[in-house]
Design an enzyme around this catalytic site. Structure first.
Site, short mmCIF file in Angstrom:
data_model
loop_
_atom_site.label_atom_id
_atom_site.label_comp_id
_atom_site.label_asym_id
_atom_site.label_seq_id
_atom_site.Cartn_x
_atom_site.Cartn_y
_atom_site.Cartn_z
N VAL A 8 -10.55 -4.37 1.81
CA VAL A 8 -9.63 -5.11 0.59
C VAL A 8 -10.58 -5.90 -0.18
O VAL A 8 -11.59 -6.63 0.29
CB VAL A 8 -8.41 -5.61 0.86
N SER A 9 -10.28 -6.12 -1.49
CA SER A 9 -10.99 -6.91 -2.30
C SER A 9 -10.39 -8.77 -2.13
O SER A 9 -11.35 -9.40 -2.39
CB SER A 9 -10.96 -6.66 -3.55
N ILE A 10 -9.13 -8.66 -2.27
CA ILE A 10 -8.80 -10.01 -2.23
C ILE A 10 -8.39 -10.65 -0.76
O ILE A 10 -7.68 -9.85 -0.03
CB ILE A 10 -7.77 -10.40 -3.32
N GLN A 13 -4.52 -9.60 -0.03
CA GLN A 13 -4.28 -8.06 0.58
C GLN A 13 -4.43 -7.87 1.93
O GLN A 13 -4.99 -8.52 2.63
CB GLN A 13 -5.27 -7.13 -0.37
N ARG A 68 -17.63 0.49 -5.43
CA ARG A 68 -17.20 0.49 -6.90
C ARG A 68 -17.91 1.24 -7.86
O ARG A 68 -17.55 1.71 -8.61
CB ARG A 68 -17.19 -1.16 -7.28
#
Length: 168
Positions: A8-10, A13, A68
């Protein structure tokens, strides 16, 4: 072994849904991290890739959890292939290397990425040529003034060493 990778990026999350999907799809071990896919230093992904043996499969819930950019995906898939392992995405049925069909799709994707890279290289080269024709100087700015450069050239013509001039 099926090796799951969840990301997860954040910080806000949660990895729970990805972890559950990976385990339900047969992952025996799940590497998980909170880091941007654009970030080059993803320690858990690096650990997962180092743990691979021939015949293993890296499993993700979606292709964008792996990386990404197309270039990063292709580099990661190359690392997986060099380990003799395969790759599979649960949500992206076409994105896998465990069947001839999936390898074909990823090969086409790789070819398109390489083609785009060559187009960028050609456009950049053409732009440089046009800029030089307009008199644009490439490279870093001079640190010495024109007068200092003339002085250095004169001293070098007299046989003075660069080292001596740099220390002067």
């Amino acid at each position: 072994m099926i090796c799951g990778f969840a990301r997860v990026s954040i910080d806000g999350q949660t990895l729970d849904a990805q972890r559950a999907a990976l385990l339900a799809a047969g992952a025996e071990k799940v590497f998980q991290e909170t880091a941007s896919g654009a970030k080059a230093d993803r320690s858990e992904l690096a650990k997962a890739l180092k743990a691979l043996n021939a015949g293993d499969v890296v499993l993700v819930t979606r292709l964008d959890r792996l990386a990404r950019s197309t270039r990063d995906v292709l580099n990661t898939l190359d690392t997986i292939a060099k380990a003799g392992a395969g790759f599979r995405s649960i949500a992206d049925a076409w994105a896998h290397t465990v069947t001839p069909h999936g390898r074909l799709m990823l090969t086409v994707l790789g070819g398109l990425a390489e083609f785009e890279r060559e187009l960028i290289r050609a456009r950049t080269g053409e732009g440089r040529t046009r800029a030089k024709a307009r008199g644009v100087k490439m490279g870093p700015k001079f640190k010495l003034t024109p007068e200092q450069r003339r002085h250095v050239a004169q001293e070098r013509a007299k046989g003075e060493s660069v080292r001596h001039l740099a220390c002067a």
